[in-house]
Design a protein around this motif. Structure first.
Motif, PDB file in Angstrom:
ATOM      1  N   ALA A 192       0.880  -1.245  -0.035  1.00  0.00           N
ATOM      2  CA  ALA A 192       0.081  -0.091  -0.151  1.00  0.00           C
ATOM      3  C   ALA A 192       0.965   1.463   0.149  1.00  0.00           C
ATOM      4  CB  ALA A 192      -1.047  -0.047   1.089  1.00  0.00           C
ATOM      5  N   PRO A 193       1.876   1.393   0.941  1.00  0.00           N
ATOM      6  CA  PRO A 193       2.565   2.624   0.588  1.00  0.00           C
ATOM      7  C   PRO A 193       3.336   3.057  -0.604  1.00  0.00           C
ATOM      8  CG  PRO A 193       3.139   1.534   2.902  1.00  0.00           C
ATOM      9  CD  PRO A 193       2.305   0.695   2.005  1.00  0.00           C
ATOM     10  N   LEU A 194       3.888   1.651  -1.185  1.00  0.00           N
ATOM     11  CA  LEU A 194       4.378   1.974  -2.446  1.00  0.00           C
ATOM     12  C   LEU A 194       3.514   2.266  -3.482  1.00  0.00           C
ATOM     13  CD1 LEU A 194       6.780   1.844  -4.152  1.00  0.00           C
ATOM     14  CD2 LEU A 194       6.799  -0.525  -4.284  1.00  0.00           C
ATOM     15  N   ASN A 195       2.247   1.556  -3.444  1.00  0.00           N
ATOM     16  CA  ASN A 195       1.178   1.841  -4.429  1.00  0.00           C
ATOM     17  C   ASN A 195       0.789   3.377  -4.320  1.00  0.00           C
ATOM     18  OD1 ASN A 195       1.133  -0.649  -5.462  1.00  0.00           O
ATOM     19  ND2 ASN A 195      -0.298  -1.414  -4.237  1.00  0.00           N
ATOM     20  N   ARG A 196       0.820   4.150  -3.196  1.00  0.00           N
ATOM     21  CA  ARG A 196       0.394   5.186  -3.013  1.00  0.00           C
ATOM     22  C   ARG A 196       1.402   6.174  -3.894  1.00  0.00           C
ATOM     23  NH1 ARG A 196      -0.707   3.820   2.287  1.00  0.00           N
ATOM     24  NH2 ARG A 196      -3.119   3.760   2.652  1.00  0.00           N
ATOM     25  N   GLU A 197       2.841   5.970  -3.644  1.00  0.00           N
ATOM     26  CA  GLU A 197       3.881   6.699  -4.415  1.00  0.00           C
ATOM     27  C   GLU A 197       3.572   6.618  -5.757  1.00  0.00           C
ATOM     28  OE1 GLU A 197       8.687   6.742  -4.684  1.00  0.00           O
ATOM     29  OE2 GLU A 197       7.690   5.743  -2.845  1.00  0.00           O
ATOM     30  N   ILE A 198       3.393   5.446  -6.064  1.00  0.00           N
ATOM     31  CA  ILE A 198       3.226   5.180  -7.742  1.00  0.00           C
ATOM     32  C   ILE A 198       1.981   5.831  -8.182  1.00  0.00           C
ATOM     33  CG2 ILE A 198       3.005   3.312  -9.652  1.00  0.00           C
ATOM     34  CD1 ILE A 198       4.615   1.307  -7.953  1.00  0.00           C
ATOM     35  N   PHE A 199       0.985   5.997  -7.673  1.00  0.00           N
ATOM     36  CA  PHE A 199      -0.290   6.414  -7.938  1.00  0.00           C
ATOM     37  C   PHE A 199      -0.149   7.817  -7.949  1.00  0.00           C
ATOM     38  CE2 PHE A 199      -4.674   7.717  -7.759  1.00  0.00           C
ATOM     39  CZ  PHE A 199      -5.267   6.964  -8.633  1.00  0.00           C
ATOM     40  N   ASP A 200       0.826   8.443  -7.171  1.00  0.00           N
ATOM     41  CA  ASP A 200       0.827   9.876  -7.245  1.00  0.00           C
ATOM     42  C   ASP A 200       1.709  10.174  -8.164  1.00  0.00           C
ATOM     43  OD1 ASP A 200      -0.436  10.286  -4.413  1.00  0.00           O
ATOM     44  OD2 ASP A 200       1.266  10.516  -3.162  1.00  0.00           O
ATOM     45  N   ASP A 201       2.555   9.502  -8.593  1.00  0.00           N
ATOM     46  CA  ASP A 201       3.167   9.937  -9.886  1.00  0.00           C
ATOM     47  C   ASP A 201       2.694   9.771 -11.165  1.00  0.00           C
ATOM     48  OD1 ASP A 201       5.734  10.393  -8.270  1.00  0.00           O
ATOM     49  OD2 ASP A 201       6.810   8.856  -9.106  1.00  0.00           O
ATOM     50  N   MET A 202       1.683   8.685 -11.129  1.00  0.00           N
ATOM     51  CA  MET A 202       0.832   8.572 -12.304  1.00  0.00           C
ATOM     52  C   MET A 202      -0.163   9.698 -12.532  1.00  0.00           C
ATOM     53  SD  MET A 202      -1.621   5.236 -13.295  1.00  0.00           S
ATOM     54  CE  MET A 202      -2.318   5.449 -11.496  1.00  0.00           C
ATOM     55  N   LEU A 203      -0.735  10.217 -11.216  1.00  0.00           N
ATOM     56  CA  LEU A 203      -1.516  11.475 -11.457  1.00  0.00           C
ATOM     57  C   LEU A 203      -0.661  12.873 -11.750  1.00  0.00           C
ATOM     58  CD1 LEU A 203      -3.938  11.149  -8.308  1.00  0.00           C
ATOM     59  CD2 LEU A 203      -4.433  10.784 -10.633  1.00  0.00           C
ATOM     60  N   ALA A 204       0.507  12.673 -11.534  1.00  0.00           N
ATOM     61  CA  ALA A 204       1.448  13.849 -11.616  1.00  0.00           C
ATOM     62  C   ALA A 204       1.607  13.833 -13.325  1.00  0.00           C
ATOM     63  CB  ALA A 204       2.646  13.825 -11.101  1.00  0.00           C
ATOM     64  N   THR A 205       2.014  12.599 -13.707  1.00  0.00           N
ATOM     65  CA  THR A 205       1.901  12.545 -15.434  1.00  0.00           C
ATOM     66  C   THR A 205       0.731  13.279 -15.918  1.00  0.00           C
ATOM     67  OG1 THR A 205       3.616  10.649 -15.010  1.00  0.00           O
ATOM     68  CG2 THR A 205       2.517  10.998 -17.324  1.00  0.00           C
ATOM     69  N   ARG A 206      -0.486  12.686 -15.356  1.00  0.00           N
ATOM     70  CA  ARG A 206      -1.703  13.068 -16.005  1.00  0.00           C
ATOM     71  C   ARG A 206      -1.857  14.603 -16.053  1.00  0.00           C
ATOM     72  NH1 ARG A 206      -7.293  10.911 -16.364  1.00  0.00           N
ATOM     73  NH2 ARG A 206      -8.699  12.191 -15.658  1.00  0.00           N
ATOM     74  N   GLU A 207      -1.490  15.242 -14.966  1.00  0.00           N
ATOM     75  CA  GLU A 207      -1.580  16.576 -14.956  1.00  0.00           C
ATOM     76  C   GLU A 207      -0.558  17.390 -15.865  1.00  0.00           C
ATOM     77  OE1 GLU A 207      -0.991  17.572 -10.594  1.00  0.00           O
ATOM     78  OE2 GLU A 207      -2.852  16.517 -10.111  1.00  0.00           O
ATOM     79  N   ARG A 208       0.627  16.817 -16.065  1.00  0.00           N
ATOM     80  CA  ARG A 208       1.501  17.400 -16.823  1.00  0.00           C
ATOM     81  C   ARG A 208       1.101  17.208 -18.225  1.00  0.00           C
ATOM     82  NH1 ARG A 208       5.870  15.297 -19.055  1.00  0.00           N
ATOM     83  NH2 ARG A 208       5.704  13.336 -17.528  1.00  0.00           N
ATOM     84  N   MET A 209       0.990  15.835 -18.395  1.00  0.00           N
ATOM     85  CA  MET A 209       0.434  15.546 -19.976  1.00  0.00           C
ATOM     86  C   MET A 209      -0.957  15.567 -19.807  1.00  0.00           C
ATOM     87  SD  MET A 209       3.192  12.710 -20.822  1.00  0.00           S
ATOM     88  CE  MET A 209       2.393  12.514 -22.606  1.00  0.00           C
TER      89      MET A 209
END
Length: 313
Positions: free
Chosen positions: A221-238
């Motif tokens: 769960a902690p690592l999945n939160r980190e990965i999901f945050d980076d995925m959302l950051a990509t979504r905001e940037r792109m």
């Protein structure tokens, strides 16, 4: 992955007769995965790829080359039953993305960075043009790869892909807006809710393998939160406009869009958005499946893809 576990039922029966410890459950779970890899003819390998140690399954053949890219919080075992249904001569590569499965963690899980790691894997294996197949987050990564490195790609196959939003909001995005992320399980109850959300057609998951999978998922769960945050950051940037521009400008190779009509994670209305920017794409909708068609009905999914690829060769 889950249908393969039927093959472990006889082994599981022996454990049912005794008090099965967590260690025994984990051992049985790993044996079931090993059996699935063996049945599909896949070998597990690890290599230093870009900035990580990448774990991947590989089956060499003289037929079409397929790279199979899993989704968020999954791993390459997602593809085992599907791989077993594909023609024996297909050359298959199924990587664990950074931070998933047995691949190492990374400083960034940005989707463009994940695509760059797959590019490095393709170069490491000296692959010729290959068919890239991505589910969910893996679909968005596959689309990015195809747009950035189109010379590598024989065809792009998207299965319930992230990247573009449909007209209708999915149950998952509604819950995410409300402050909950049902894709990240933190206990047994949220694991069961996640399974129900993702899979419309629930494959059997025999005891005592289920608790092993629950533990593995919850511990991540902690690592999945980190990965999901980076995925959302990509979504905001792109943002959506940038994704549409990038795909429509560069994805000119043959394409196939597959979707479970009952997907509650990424609504089926997204198919129309992908079709606008990939007009050459063929479309296959499965009326009774959810977010992971190749896991819910591996035979039908393999038939759709092998039929599509056969027309290209």
């Amino acid at each position: 992955m889950f249908n393969i576990l039927r093959a472990a039922t006889l082994v599981a029966a022996a454990y049912v007769l005794i008090a099965c410890t967590a260690t025994q459950q984990d051992s049985l779970y790993q044996k079931a995965m090993d059996l699935g890899e063996w049945k599909a003819g896949l070998d597990e390998q690890k290599s230093d790829i870009a900035d990580i140690e990448m774990n991947y399954l590989i089956r060499k053949g003289d037929g079409p080359i397929l790279m199979l890219v899993h989704g968020f919080s999954a791993n390459n075992s997602t593809w085992l039953q599907f791989a077993d249904k594909l023609p024996d001569n297909y050359y298959l590569i199924a990587p664990d993305l950074a931070g998933h499965g047995k691949s190492s963690e990374a400083d960034s899980y940005d989707l463009e960075r994940q695509a760059e790691r797959l590019k490095a894997l393709a170069e490491h294996l000296n692959l010729g043009p290959f068919h890239i197949i991505g589910n969910s987050m893996g679909g968005a990564i596959s689309a990015i790869y195809s747009a950035r490195f189109p010379e590598d790609i024989a065809s792009l196959i998207l299965i319930d892909s992230a990247g573009l939003d449909g007209e209708n909001q999915s149950q998952f995005f509604a819950e995410l807006e409300a402050g909950d992320n049902p894709l990240i399980a933190t206990d047994e109850a949220s694991f069961e809710y996640r399974m129900d959300l993702i899979l419309e057609k629930q494959p059997p998951l025999p005891w005592p393998i289920r608790p092993a999978l629950i533990r593995e998922t919850v511990e991540r769960a902690p690592l999945n939160r980190e990965i999901f945050d980076d995925m959302l950051a990509t979504r905001e940037r792109m943002d959506q406009n940038e994704m549409k521009r990038m795909i429509s400008s560069n994805v000119n190779m043959p394409a196939l869009i597959m979707w479970g009509e009952k997907d509650r994670v990424l609504d089926v209305s997204a198919v129309a958005e992908f079709k606008k920017v990939i007009p050459q794409a063929e479309v296959k909708i499965y009326p009774d499946l959810g977010h992971v068609p190749m896991l819910e009905d591996p035979s039908a999914s393999a038939e759709t893809i092998s039929s599509f690829i056969s027309k290209l060769d």
